[in-house]
Design an enzyme around this catalytic site. Structure first.
Site, PDB file in Angstrom:
ATOM      1  N   ARG A 196       1.565   1.045  -6.054  1.00  0.00           N
ATOM      2  CA  ARG A 196       1.633   0.121  -4.925  1.00  0.00           C
ATOM      3  C   ARG A 196       0.273  -0.483  -4.583  1.00  0.00           C
ATOM      4  O   ARG A 196       0.175  -1.377  -3.747  1.00  0.00           O
ATOM      5  CB  ARG A 196       2.193   0.834  -3.684  1.00  0.00           C
ATOM      6  CG  ARG A 196       3.616   1.344  -3.867  1.00  0.00           C
ATOM      7  CD  ARG A 196       4.065   2.120  -2.652  1.00  0.00           C
ATOM      8  NE  ARG A 196       4.171   1.285  -1.482  1.00  0.00           N
ATOM      9  CZ  ARG A 196       5.252   0.603  -1.122  1.00  0.00           C
ATOM     10  NH1 ARG A 196       6.333   0.669  -1.862  1.00  0.00           N
ATOM     11  NH2 ARG A 196       5.252  -0.137  -0.040  1.00  0.00           N
ATOM     12  N   ASN A 218       0.567   0.477   6.190  1.00  0.00           N
ATOM     13  CA  ASN A 218       1.034  -0.408   5.123  1.00  0.00           C
ATOM     14  C   ASN A 218       1.731  -1.580   5.797  1.00  0.00           C
ATOM     15  O   ASN A 218       2.585  -1.366   6.653  1.00  0.00           O
ATOM     16  CB  ASN A 218       2.008   0.379   4.226  1.00  0.00           C
ATOM     17  CG  ASN A 218       2.756  -0.501   3.262  1.00  0.00           C
ATOM     18  OD1 ASN A 218       2.255  -1.541   2.848  1.00  0.00           O
ATOM     19  ND2 ASN A 218       3.963  -0.099   2.896  1.00  0.00           N
ATOM     20  N   GLY A 219       1.372  -2.797   5.441  1.00  0.00           N
ATOM     21  CA  GLY A 219       1.986  -3.977   6.056  1.00  0.00           C
ATOM     22  C   GLY A 219       0.902  -4.932   6.528  1.00  0.00           C
ATOM     23  O   GLY A 219      -0.247  -4.847   6.082  1.00  0.00           O
ATOM     24  N   LYS A 221       5.215  -1.114 -24.545  1.00  0.00           N
ATOM     25  CA  LYS A 221       4.919  -1.875 -23.328  1.00  0.00           C
ATOM     26  C   LYS A 221       3.608  -2.635 -23.454  1.00  0.00           C
ATOM     27  O   LYS A 221       3.446  -3.707 -22.900  1.00  0.00           O
ATOM     28  CB  LYS A 221       4.885  -0.920 -22.125  1.00  0.00           C
ATOM     29  CG  LYS A 221       4.816  -1.615 -20.792  1.00  0.00           C
ATOM     30  CD  LYS A 221       6.091  -2.358 -20.453  1.00  0.00           C
ATOM     31  CE  LYS A 221       5.943  -3.321 -19.302  1.00  0.00           C
ATOM     32  NZ  LYS A 221       6.912  -4.416 -19.348  1.00  0.00           N
ATOM     33  N   HIS A 270      18.910 -32.167 -34.308  1.00  0.00           N
ATOM     34  CA  HIS A 270      18.023 -32.385 -35.449  1.00  0.00           C
ATOM     35  C   HIS A 270      18.076 -31.231 -36.457  1.00  0.00           C
ATOM     36  O   HIS A 270      17.143 -31.051 -37.242  1.00  0.00           O
ATOM     37  CB  HIS A 270      16.588 -32.599 -34.954  1.00  0.00           C
ATOM     38  CG  HIS A 270      16.457 -33.829 -34.103  1.00  0.00           C
ATOM     39  ND1 HIS A 270      16.586 -35.101 -34.610  1.00  0.00           N
ATOM     40  CD2 HIS A 270      16.275 -33.976 -32.765  1.00  0.00           C
ATOM     41  CE1 HIS A 270      16.468 -35.984 -33.623  1.00  0.00           C
ATOM     42  NE2 HIS A 270      16.281 -35.318 -32.495  1.00  0.00           N
ATOM     43  N   LYS A 289      14.662 -12.004 -24.086  1.00  0.00           N
ATOM     44  CA  LYS A 289      15.199 -10.844 -23.357  1.00  0.00           C
ATOM     45  C   LYS A 289      16.409 -10.290 -24.093  1.00  0.00           C
ATOM     46  O   LYS A 289      16.534  -9.091 -24.281  1.00  0.00           O
ATOM     47  CB  LYS A 289      15.629 -11.209 -21.937  1.00  0.00           C
ATOM     48  CG  LYS A 289      14.619 -11.343 -20.843  1.00  0.00           C
ATOM     49  CD  LYS A 289      13.697 -10.215 -20.578  1.00  0.00           C
ATOM     50  CE  LYS A 289      12.612 -10.103 -21.578  1.00  0.00           C
ATOM     51  NZ  LYS A 289      11.288 -10.518 -21.253  1.00  0.00           N
ATOM     52  N   GLU A 300      15.473  -8.573 -27.434  1.00  0.00           N
ATOM     53  CA  GLU A 300      14.748  -7.306 -27.280  1.00  0.00           C
ATOM     54  C   GLU A 300      15.654  -6.131 -26.983  1.00  0.00           C
ATOM     55  O   GLU A 300      15.452  -5.050 -27.512  1.00  0.00           O
ATOM     56  CB  GLU A 300      13.753  -7.410 -26.103  1.00  0.00           C
ATOM     57  CG  GLU A 300      12.553  -8.237 -26.371  1.00  0.00           C
ATOM     58  CD  GLU A 300      11.618  -8.197 -25.161  1.00  0.00           C
ATOM     59  OE1 GLU A 300      11.944  -8.822 -24.139  1.00  0.00           O
ATOM     60  OE2 GLU A 300      10.580  -7.532 -25.246  1.00  0.00           O
ATOM     61  N   CYS A 324       0.889  -1.158   0.000  1.00  0.00           N
ATOM     62  CA  CYS A 324       0.000   0.000   0.000  1.00  0.00           C
ATOM     63  C   CYS A 324       0.924   1.204   0.000  1.00  0.00           C
ATOM     64  O   CYS A 324       2.120   1.077   0.214  1.00  0.00           O
ATOM     65  CB  CYS A 324      -0.850   0.047   1.258  1.00  0.00           C
ATOM     66  SG  CYS A 324      -1.919  -1.385   1.466  1.00  0.00           S
ATOM     67  N   GLU A 335      12.653 -17.622 -23.067  1.00  0.00           N
ATOM     68  CA  GLU A 335      12.526 -16.319 -22.423  1.00  0.00           C
ATOM     69  C   GLU A 335      13.889 -15.607 -22.361  1.00  0.00           C
ATOM     70  O   GLU A 335      13.979 -14.403 -22.619  1.00  0.00           O
ATOM     71  CB  GLU A 335      11.907 -16.495 -21.025  1.00  0.00           C
ATOM     72  CG  GLU A 335      11.791 -15.248 -20.189  1.00  0.00           C
ATOM     73  CD  GLU A 335      10.990 -14.105 -20.820  1.00  0.00           C
ATOM     74  OE1 GLU A 335      10.331 -14.309 -21.844  1.00  0.00           O
ATOM     75  OE2 GLU A 335      11.075 -12.984 -20.286  1.00  0.00           O
ATOM     76  N   TRP A 344      -3.821  -1.636  -1.377  1.00  0.00           N
ATOM     77  CA  TRP A 344      -3.811  -2.910  -2.094  1.00  0.00           C
ATOM     78  C   TRP A 344      -4.292  -3.935  -1.068  1.00  0.00           C
ATOM     79  O   TRP A 344      -3.624  -4.227  -0.085  1.00  0.00           O
ATOM     80  CB  TRP A 344      -2.386  -3.206  -2.565  1.00  0.00           C
ATOM     81  CG  TRP A 344      -2.249  -4.542  -3.186  1.00  0.00           C
ATOM     82  CD1 TRP A 344      -2.779  -4.963  -4.361  1.00  0.00           C
ATOM     83  CD2 TRP A 344      -1.524  -5.645  -2.639  1.00  0.00           C
ATOM     84  NE1 TRP A 344      -2.425  -6.264  -4.578  1.00  0.00           N
ATOM     85  CE2 TRP A 344      -1.671  -6.704  -3.550  1.00  0.00           C
ATOM     86  CE3 TRP A 344      -0.775  -5.843  -1.483  1.00  0.00           C
ATOM     87  CZ2 TRP A 344      -1.082  -7.945  -3.325  1.00  0.00           C
ATOM     88  CZ3 TRP A 344      -0.202  -7.073  -1.264  1.00  0.00           C
ATOM     89  CH2 TRP A 344      -0.357  -8.106  -2.188  1.00  0.00           C
TER      90      TRP A 344
HETATM   91  C1  F6R Z   1       8.725  -9.132 -23.649  1.00  0.00           C
HETATM   92  C2  F6R Z   1       7.381  -8.620 -23.472  1.00  0.00           C
HETATM   93  C3  F6R Z   1       6.338  -9.020 -24.441  1.00  0.00           C
HETATM   94  C4  F6R Z   1       5.005  -9.218 -23.727  1.00  0.00           C
HETATM   95  C5  F6R Z   1       3.877  -9.460 -24.753  1.00  0.00           C
HETATM   96  C6  F6R Z   1       2.570  -9.742 -24.071  1.00  0.00           C
HETATM   97  O1  F6R Z   1       9.610  -8.649 -22.702  1.00  0.00           O
HETATM   98  O2  F6R Z   1       7.116  -7.873 -22.571  1.00  0.00           O
HETATM   99  O3  F6R Z   1       6.698 -10.145 -25.146  1.00  0.00           O
HETATM  100  O4  F6R Z   1       5.117 -10.305 -22.860  1.00  0.00           O
HETATM  101  O5  F6R Z   1       3.741  -8.324 -25.558  1.00  0.00           O
HETATM  102  O6  F6R Z   1       2.208  -8.705 -23.239  1.00  0.00           O
HETATM  103  P1  F6R Z   1       1.207  -8.907 -22.041  1.00  0.00           P
HETATM  104  O7  F6R Z   1       1.841  -9.795 -21.063  1.00  0.00           O
HETATM  105  O8  F6R Z   1       0.990  -7.517 -21.506  1.00  0.00           O
HETATM  106  O9  F6R Z   1      -0.042  -9.485 -22.614  1.00  0.00           O
END
Ligand code: F6R
Length: 602
Positions: free
Chosen positions: A27, A99-100, A597, A501, A482, A485, A2, A478, A75
């Site tokens: 938060r 908070n806590g 994002k 293969h 990373k 990207e 929170c 993954e 939260w």
């Molecule tokens: C990679 C990344 C993307 C998201 C993808 C789905 O670092 O962030 O591959 O994972 O665009 O996004 P969400 O999870 O918001 O549906």
């Protein structure tokens, strides 16, 4: 998590509190509230949902002139996100924000109820204000009453209390949850982190656990168990963006480091002694269900793929995984006995949202695992589990992946638990491993330093293969994502046993292989796969608890009996490696080119 803000001074208090809460909204945003005292006039407003609702409710209220004020963004942990459960909580003449978690609140509540006190909320926090008033009735001295109250609390708290019996004072205490005090001449601020007070206060004191005291007449009196303490002030940063990064160079770096603590938030209240509890799930959700289908994109898809191993192995439930953009157009055959799960950090990903709508049209029950409450995917689903990762600002997702994976792991155990098809011993092993996850996610300076040094070897070459088996295969995917990207280098994730293969044809010294070699799972198998690559001169970076003589570079992880603990530790290694390579290449770590994002287009 929170967020709390407090202020003693002459300025317009409402604006200071609301602006401060805005900075802390990440938060928690289940509800927000504010209480002010000016002379003998006390005002209190609460609203459920985001802060904008509280702004709307207080738009005609003004609070300038000397006075005190406290605010909170919630939260929910104890009790649903209702207005009654929103902070500040009130007694007869006092208000408190917290908070806590007060671990002994049930015992305190029973004691107070026996005294005839009526509780308005379901929260643990409300006990604080009633305890204070109980002690005040006995002592007639507000600070002694506050001190006695704090002595009775067990658990984690950062708390602020104001009362009509001391209308010019804020009482504060910190233990286990963050709190700081900001100073600007006679003006005194309190907050859960420094961003709410940047641009307002000039100096700051970061409180330590066990410290408490009061602020009055432009002065703060600070105590700990040994008595009055000197206040250690330091200059406050002036750059908000810098402060939001908490001293890290990038949001992504901060978020990698945060994983160890946010994963505890993911688990809090959901892992009991011998079972998993999801209050948000209706018991009927799994009735008549004999299979799971999960749809997601990108990193969330990798969390899904990881969980497919867990659902089949732990829950004995058939589990299919689909990339949402593929699922949409393949004319899938859907069966009402299948539970449809979507995973999304943002909750707004267009492909995932559309896949969910398709499944719903076909009559499937739906569950979403998401980081953003009230997002489109959450609203569209029959029910949702929030991952509680907090706002993720780095475009390359890190803590969202960790928390999604944790929720899925817990869910795999929750399902078996419901059907009693797991032995107590097997369950205890999973729960014990879950509890140890925060430790597996902790990062030492030594590890980060090593990855920084190693990274300089990996700035060129004709490609990376991240390889692993079982759950370490999605982790390899993954890790490669990373790196791609944020470094813009070509990287692939591959099942280690599949290299022979075809892809092994690429092997030479300019092919970098990042080998995930856990000791607790198929070690000998993956070792053979890596040996095959080494024999063809591929450059090998081995990540393993066991030293590997053919590795060109080696990162040693901890020996652990549970594969998921090795998974989380190796995840951190791949994240930091990608980060360090990107930094060396001079790329924009937090906002890599061509990405966004939240992908709300098809
Ligand atoms: C990679 C990344 C993307 C998201 C993808 C789905 O670092 O962030 O591959 O994972 O665009 O996004 P969400 O999870 O918001 O549906």
């Amino acid at each position: 998590m929170c967020g709390i803000v407090g202020y003693v001074g002459n300025k317009e208090k409402k604006e200071i509190i609301l602006d401060g809460l805005q900075e802390l909204e990440y938060r928690g945003y289940d509800s927000a509230g504010i209480a002010t005292i000016k002379g003998d006039k006390l005002n209190n407003f609460k609203a459920i949902g985001k802060l904008k609702n509280l702004r709307e409710k207080t738009k005609d209220f003004s609070s300038d002139g000397f006075g005190v004020s406290i605010g909170h963004t919630r939260w929910a942990t104890h009790g649903k996100p209702t207005e009654l459960n929103a902070h500040p909580h009130r007694g007869k003449y006092s208000y408190v924000v917290h908070n806590g978690i007060i671990e002994n609140y049930q015992a305190l509540k029973s004691e107070l109820q026996n005294d005839g006190i009526e509780f308005l909320s379901q929260t643990d926090t409300e006990t604080i204000v009633h305890l204070f008033e109980k002690h005040y009735a006995q002592k007639s001295d507000p600070f002694s009453a506050f001190e006695l109250t704090i002595e009775r609390l067990e658990g984690a708290y950062a708390t602020l209390l104001i009362s009509e019996v001391a209308p010019d004072t804020i009482f504060f205490a910190k233990n286990g949850s963050p709190m700081l005090i900001g100073f600007d001449g006679e003006e005194i601020y309190f907050a859960s982190s420094d961003t709410p007070i940047i641009g307002k206060a000039t100096e700051v004191c970061y409180l330590q656990d066990g410290e408490y005291g009061y602020a009055k007449d432009g002065e703060v009196i600070l105590f700990d168990a040994s008595g009055v303490k000197n206040i250690q002030k330091q200059p406050l940063a002036t750059d908000k963006a810098m402060a939001q990064k908490d001293g890290y160079r990038f949001f992504m770096e901060k978020e990698i480091y945060e994983q160890s603590s946010v994963i505890s938030d993911t688990m809090i209240g959901r892992i009991m002694d011998d079972s998993i509890v999801f209050d948000e799930l209706d018991d009927s959700l799994f009735e008549g269900i004999n299979a799971i289908k999960i749809c997601a994109c990108g990193t969330s898809y990798h969390a899904a793929l990881t969980s497919s191993y867990l659902f089949e192995r732990i829950s004995k439930m058939r589990c299919d995984i689909e990339i949402a953009s593929e699922f949409r157009y393949k004319e899938p055959l859907l069966d009402e006995k299948t539970l449809f799960i979507t995973i999304s950090q943002s909750g707004e990903t267009a492909d995932t949202l559309e896949a969910l709508k398709m499944a719903k049209r076909a009559g499937l029950k739906s569950l979403s695992i998401c980081n953003v409450d009230n997002s489109s995917i959450v609203r569209e689903s029959d029910c949702a589990i929030l991952t509680r990762a907090g706002i993720e600002k780095g475009v390359a997702s890190t803590k969202a992946f960790a928390t999604q994976t944790m929720v899925l792991w817990m869910l795999s155990l929750y399902i078996v638990d419901k059907h009693s098809i797991i032995t107590d011993e097997a369950k205890a092993i999973e729960i014990e491993a879950m509890r140890r996850t925060p430790k597996a996610l902790a990062i030492t300076e030594k590890l980060h330093g090593k990855l920084h040094r190693l990274s300089k070897r990996y700035l060129h070459g004709h490609g990376f293969f991240f390889i692993g088996r079982d759950i370490f295969y999605p982790l390899a995917l993954e890790g490669a994502l990373k790196l791609k990207e944020i470094s813009y280098l070509h990287a692939e994730g591959y099942p280690a046993g599949e290299m022979k293969h075809g892809p092994i044809a690429l092997a030479d010294s300019e092919l970098f292989t990042i080998a995930l070699m856990p000791k607790s799972m198929h070690y000998d198998k993956i070792k053979s796969n890596v040996e095959e690559l080494s024999a063809r001169d591929a450059t090998i970076l081995a990540i393993s608890p066991e030293p590997f003589e053919l590795a060109d570079d080696f990162v040693q992880t901890l020996q652990s009996s549970h594969p998921m603990l090795e998974f989380f530790e190796m995840m951190v290694v791949t994240q930091i490696l990608a980060l360090e390579i990107s930094v060396r290449l001079g790329n924009d770590v937090d906002m890599p080119r061509n990405l966004a994002k939240s992908v709300t287009v098809e």
